[in-house]
Write an enzyme that holds these catalytic residues in place. Structure first.
Site, PDB file in Angstrom:
ATOM      1  N   PHE A 179       2.148   7.240 -13.470  1.00  0.00           N
ATOM      2  CA  PHE A 179       0.722   7.259 -13.161  1.00  0.00           C
ATOM      3  C   PHE A 179       0.511   8.122 -11.919  1.00  0.00           C
ATOM      4  O   PHE A 179       1.475   8.607 -11.312  1.00  0.00           O
ATOM      5  CB  PHE A 179       0.208   5.827 -12.914  1.00  0.00           C
ATOM      6  CG  PHE A 179       0.694   5.234 -11.605  1.00  0.00           C
ATOM      7  CD1 PHE A 179       1.968   4.728 -11.492  1.00  0.00           C
ATOM      8  CD2 PHE A 179      -0.132   5.212 -10.474  1.00  0.00           C
ATOM      9  CE1 PHE A 179       2.425   4.195 -10.286  1.00  0.00           C
ATOM     10  CE2 PHE A 179       0.304   4.675  -9.275  1.00  0.00           C
ATOM     11  CZ  PHE A 179       1.593   4.175  -9.180  1.00  0.00           C
ATOM     12  N   ASP A 203       0.859  -1.171   0.000  1.00  0.00           N
ATOM     13  CA  ASP A 203       0.000   0.000   0.000  1.00  0.00           C
ATOM     14  C   ASP A 203       0.894   1.219   0.000  1.00  0.00           C
ATOM     15  O   ASP A 203       1.953   1.214   0.639  1.00  0.00           O
ATOM     16  CB  ASP A 203      -0.920   0.009   1.226  1.00  0.00           C
ATOM     17  CG  ASP A 203      -2.065   0.994   1.017  1.00  0.00           C
ATOM     18  OD1 ASP A 203      -2.923   0.725   0.162  1.00  0.00           O
ATOM     19  OD2 ASP A 203      -2.072   2.055   1.671  1.00  0.00           O
TER      20      ASP A 203
HETATM   21  P1  IMP Z   1      -1.312   1.899  -4.223  1.00  0.00           P
HETATM   22  O1  IMP Z   1      -1.533   1.656  -2.779  1.00  0.00           O
HETATM   23  O2  IMP Z   1       0.084   1.570  -4.643  1.00  0.00           O
HETATM   24  O3  IMP Z   1      -2.318   1.245  -5.092  1.00  0.00           O
HETATM   25  O4  IMP Z   1      -1.423   3.459  -4.430  1.00  0.00           O
HETATM   26  C1  IMP Z   1      -2.515   4.225  -3.945  1.00  0.00           C
HETATM   27  C2  IMP Z   1      -2.509   5.587  -4.581  1.00  0.00           C
HETATM   28  O5  IMP Z   1      -1.332   6.311  -4.171  1.00  0.00           O
HETATM   29  C3  IMP Z   1      -2.455   5.588  -6.099  1.00  0.00           C
HETATM   30  O6  IMP Z   1      -3.759   5.481  -6.638  1.00  0.00           O
HETATM   31  C4  IMP Z   1      -1.821   6.945  -6.393  1.00  0.00           C
HETATM   32  O7  IMP Z   1      -2.765   7.971  -6.265  1.00  0.00           O
HETATM   33  C5  IMP Z   1      -0.826   7.078  -5.246  1.00  0.00           C
HETATM   34  N1  IMP Z   1       0.488   6.510  -5.604  1.00  0.00           N
HETATM   35  C6  IMP Z   1       1.085   5.436  -5.012  1.00  0.00           C
HETATM   36  N2  IMP Z   1       2.272   5.173  -5.576  1.00  0.00           N
HETATM   37  C7  IMP Z   1       2.426   6.097  -6.542  1.00  0.00           C
HETATM   38  C8  IMP Z   1       3.476   6.320  -7.486  1.00  0.00           C
HETATM   39  O8  IMP Z   1       4.492   5.638  -7.565  1.00  0.00           O
HETATM   40  N3  IMP Z   1       3.282   7.360  -8.332  1.00  0.00           N
HETATM   41  C9  IMP Z   1       2.177   8.143  -8.302  1.00  0.00           C
HETATM   42  N4  IMP Z   1       1.186   7.970  -7.454  1.00  0.00           N
HETATM   43  C10 IMP Z   1       1.301   6.944  -6.566  1.00  0.00           C
END
Ligand code: IMP
Length: 213
Positions: free
Chosen positions: A172, A61
């Site tokens: 992204f 996460d």
């Molecule tokens: P997740 O927990 O990795 O799925 O990330 C949750 C949210 O954090 C994503 O939807 C992005 O909004 C933001 N996020 C996490 N990692 C990144 C990254 O490496 N680049 C840009 N946004 C990130």
């Protein structure tokens, strides 16, 4: 073999670069706990994923933390990206006059087995009792495990940076407004970003521990 429980195959490919062994994707969208702390969200996810898969799993996460907003949006990053959008997040940081921020990511490992306490934080809760998910402990004993405590090992990666006006077309999420060492994450190649990213740092810590285990 370790199973990465995620709906995102890109994360699995990234994990494989750090581990000397195959990483299998289990495409399971485990229920995400709402919590003010990324580590708690990841720990809860790892337990839910382990209960579903019944084999050793990792989940991750992550989120963007903005210094001027006391770490917000953090675990709410995905929601804030979808609702406010990154341009408005940049505007808010600029208005606050403090553009410091960081990406923070936590890889959480759970295999149902007890393991010795280490300098890394270990999060425990009672099997099947999610209300205890916030309980934290520095050590997990065999006795606790026999009582139904499910240990989770957490590996955190943090990359500090600056919130800037959007630049670049790669990556992204918040990549275009996050600058590290003169470039936004959206201006870097995938390999350049992976080499410094929060997820890469957390995966590197996990790989070191897992291979020495
Ligand atoms: P997740 O927990 O990795 O799925 O990330 C949750 C949210 O954090 C994503 O939807 C992005 O909004 C933001 N996020 C996490 N990692 C990144 C990254 O490496 N680049 C840009 N946004 C990130």
């Amino acid at each position: 073999m370790v199973t990465f429980v995620t709906t995102n195959p890109g994360k699995v490919a990234e994990a494989e670069e750090y581990l000397d062994e195959p990483v299998e994707q289990l495409d399971f969208d485990y229920p995400e706990r709402q919590a003010a702390d990324i580590a708690t969200v990841a720990a809860h996810g790892a337990r839910a994923a382990y209960r579903h898969a019944n084999e050793p799993v990792i989940v991750d996460d992550s989120g963007l933390t903005i210094d001027a907003l006391d770490g917000f949006p953090g675990p709410y990053s995905s929601y804030v990206e979808d609702t406010l959008g990154i341009e408005r997040v940049w505007n808010i940081a600029a208005e606050e006059g403090n553009r410091g921020g960081a990406f923070r990511g936590v890889v959480a490992y759970c295999d149902g087995d007890p393991f010795e306490a280490t300098p890394e934080p270990v999060d425990t809760d009672r099997r099947g009792d999610d209300t205890a998910a916030d309980e934290r402990a520095d050590a997990t004993t065999d006795e606790q495990v026999s009582e139904g405590v499910l240990p989770v090992k957490l590996f955190e990666g943090v990359v500090p940076g600056t919130i800037v006006e959007p630049r670049g077309s790669g990556g992204f999420g918040f990549d275009p407004i996050f600058e590290y060492d003169g470039q936004t994450f959206a201006e870097m190649s995938r390999d350049e970003k992976n080499a410094v990213s929060h997820r890469g740092r957390a995966l590197a810590k996990f790989a070191e521990w897992y291979q020495g285990r």
